[in-house]
Enzyme design. Structure first.
Site, mmCIF file in Angstrom:
data_model
loop_
_atom_site.group_PDB
_atom_site.id
_atom_site.type_symbol
_atom_site.label_atom_id
_atom_site.label_comp_id
_atom_site.label_asym_id
_atom_site.label_seq_id
_atom_site.Cartn_x
_atom_site.Cartn_y
_atom_site.Cartn_z
ATOM 1 C CG HIS A 17 33.984 -12.287 11.096
ATOM 2 N ND1 HIS A 17 34.517 -13.486 11.504
ATOM 3 C CD2 HIS A 17 34.103 -12.284 9.742
ATOM 4 C CE1 HIS A 17 34.934 -14.171 10.453
ATOM 5 N NE2 HIS A 17 34.678 -13.473 9.366
ATOM 6 C CG HIS A 197 38.994 -15.244 8.587
ATOM 7 N ND1 HIS A 197 39.159 -13.888 8.700
ATOM 8 C CD2 HIS A 197 37.741 -15.430 8.072
ATOM 9 C CE1 HIS A 197 38.051 -13.289 8.269
ATOM 10 N NE2 HIS A 197 37.182 -14.193 7.887
ATOM 11 C CD GLU A 200 35.458 -19.999 7.603
ATOM 12 O OE1 GLU A 200 36.521 -19.498 7.175
ATOM 13 O OE2 GLU A 200 34.336 -19.704 7.134
ATOM 14 C CG ASP A 279 31.221 -13.331 3.546
ATOM 15 O OD1 ASP A 279 31.876 -12.382 3.073
ATOM 16 O OD2 ASP A 279 31.732 -14.262 4.196
HETATM 17 N N1 HPA Z 1 36.477 -17.261 5.572
HETATM 18 C C1 HPA Z 1 37.519 -17.034 4.800
HETATM 19 N N2 HPA Z 1 37.542 -16.086 3.875
HETATM 20 C C2 HPA Z 1 36.464 -15.317 3.724
HETATM 21 C C3 HPA Z 1 35.353 -15.505 4.509
HETATM 22 C C4 HPA Z 1 35.372 -16.512 5.497
HETATM 23 O O1 HPA Z 1 34.414 -16.758 6.259
HETATM 24 N N3 HPA Z 1 34.451 -14.581 4.102
HETATM 25 C C5 HPA Z 1 35.014 -13.856 3.126
HETATM 26 N N4 HPA Z 1 36.242 -14.304 2.889
HETATM 27 ZN ZN ZN Z 2 35.086 -14.014 7.469
#
Ligand code: HPA
Ligand code: ZN
Length: 337
Positions: A17, A197, A200, A279
């Site tokens: 990821h 995703h 989150e 990131d």
């Molecule tokens: N979540 C959603 N979008 C994203 C993320 C993330 O953690 N990182 C880069 N784009």
């Molecule tokens: Zn991500």
């Protein structure tokens, strides 16, 4: 280095990821901006770094997309990717499954070809010179409409052999997986694996949708699965990997403290969890820092860290034979350290 730090640093690792745009370090950003005559609304690397303080996902995304604005040519995408590969090579990363966000670039007039050709060239070089195997995941931006995702899928077709999977990222709340049911179906019919995703910031319901409508083979993040016992049981039963990102979750306030990170609870419930950086240029660390952050916060043992490292190879898209080789290597490392 502490003993646990050394153990983590030497352990062979896989990352599942990672957004390549999220590896854009301020120093390189300034260098590429200068090359392309692009303005950055900050006067120095220090000032830019000081702006990296986020209360939620959206505040991060606004800065992340602004940073990506200076990327224009094939060489820029190559340089970005190469910088990540050399960095993680120094951390004993041997396999990466990397996201790229084509719409972040095509929506500003950069050709899809420039983006993918630069990334692919660096990944091939990383494989040949650094021994880092890879897969590439094309992620759709979920704040845009499905039509735009369809267009992106079309642009990707000539590069089908370079892309293993499609994913779904960006602003989660209000943009459920259901919005992308049709384009994911088309992607699967074209032979792409799917991931998304989910959970989150969004609810457990989005994870159900990712499974049932998008037919994903991994859930990226998946933190909110814990709100739903039935979902947890299903994820555990089918060994659905969750690609967790501890420092990202901390920086985006998905968790308030790593000490409260429900990692051990997830492992105890039989979830196939993995540790990733998401990131790294924005969240204060690459793979080693993510492993170390969570290890220190939760007082993880070498054995638990070994399980996490093995999980990543298990959840990867390496061949069964390659997985076995790597899992054996991790076990060997554990025995000798
Ligand atoms: N979540 C959603 N979008 C994203 C993320 C993330 O953690 N990182 C880069 N784009
Ligand atoms: Zn991500």
């Amino acid at each position: 280095m502490t003993r646990i730090e050394e153990f983590i640093a030497g352990m062979p690792k896989a990352e599942l990821h990672l957004h390549i745009e999220g590896t854009f370090e301020p120093e390189l950003m300034f260098e590429i901006a200068k090359r392309n005559n692009k303005e950055i609304p900050y006067s120095s690397v220090e000032e830019l770094k000081a702006a990296y303080s986020f209360n939620n996902l959206q505040e991060f995304l606004d800065i992340y997309y602004a940073g990506a604005n200076v990327l224009i040519g094939e060489q820029d995408f190559y340089d970005l990717t190469w910088a990540y590969l050399t960095k993680v090579h120094s951390q004993n990363l041997v396999h990466t499954e990397m996201f790229f966000d084509p719409q972040t670039h095509t929506n500003r007039g950069v050709a899809f070809d420039m983006v993918i050709q630069g990334i692919h060239r660096a990944l091939e070089e990383g494989k040949n010179k650094l021994g880092i195997s890879y897969r590439l995941i094309m992620s759709f931006l979920r704040h845009l409409d499905e039509e735009s995702a369809f267009k992106t899928l079309e642009q990707a077709m000539p590069y089908k052999d370079w892309i293993s999977a499609v994913g779904l990222d960006s602003s989660e709340m209000g943009n459920p997986p259901a919005k992308f049911t049709n384009v994911f179906r088309k992607a699967r019919e074209a032979g792409f694996i799917t991931v998304a995703h989910a959970g989150e910031e969004g609810p457990a319901e989005y994870i159900w949708e990712a499974l049932d409508l998008l037919k994903v083979t991994r859930i990226d993040h998946g933190n909110h699965s814990l709100d739903d016992d039935e979902l947890v049981a299903r994820l555990a039963k089918i060994k659905m990997p969750l690609t967790l990102c501890p420092l990202s979750n901390l920086e985006l306030k998905v968790v308030t403290d790593l000490k409260e990170y429900p990692l051990v609870e997830m492992m105890d419930k039989g979830l196939l969890v993995t540790i990733n950086s998401d990131d790294p240029a924005y969240f204060g660390g690459y793979m080693n820092e993510n492993y170390l952050g969570i290890a220190n916060a939760l007082d993880l043992t070498k054995e638990q860290l070994t399980v996490l490292a093995k999980n990543a190879f298990m959840a990867s898209w390496l061949s069964d034979k390659e997985k076995e080789t790597m899992i054996n290597k991790v076990e060997e490392y554990y025995k000798n350290n």
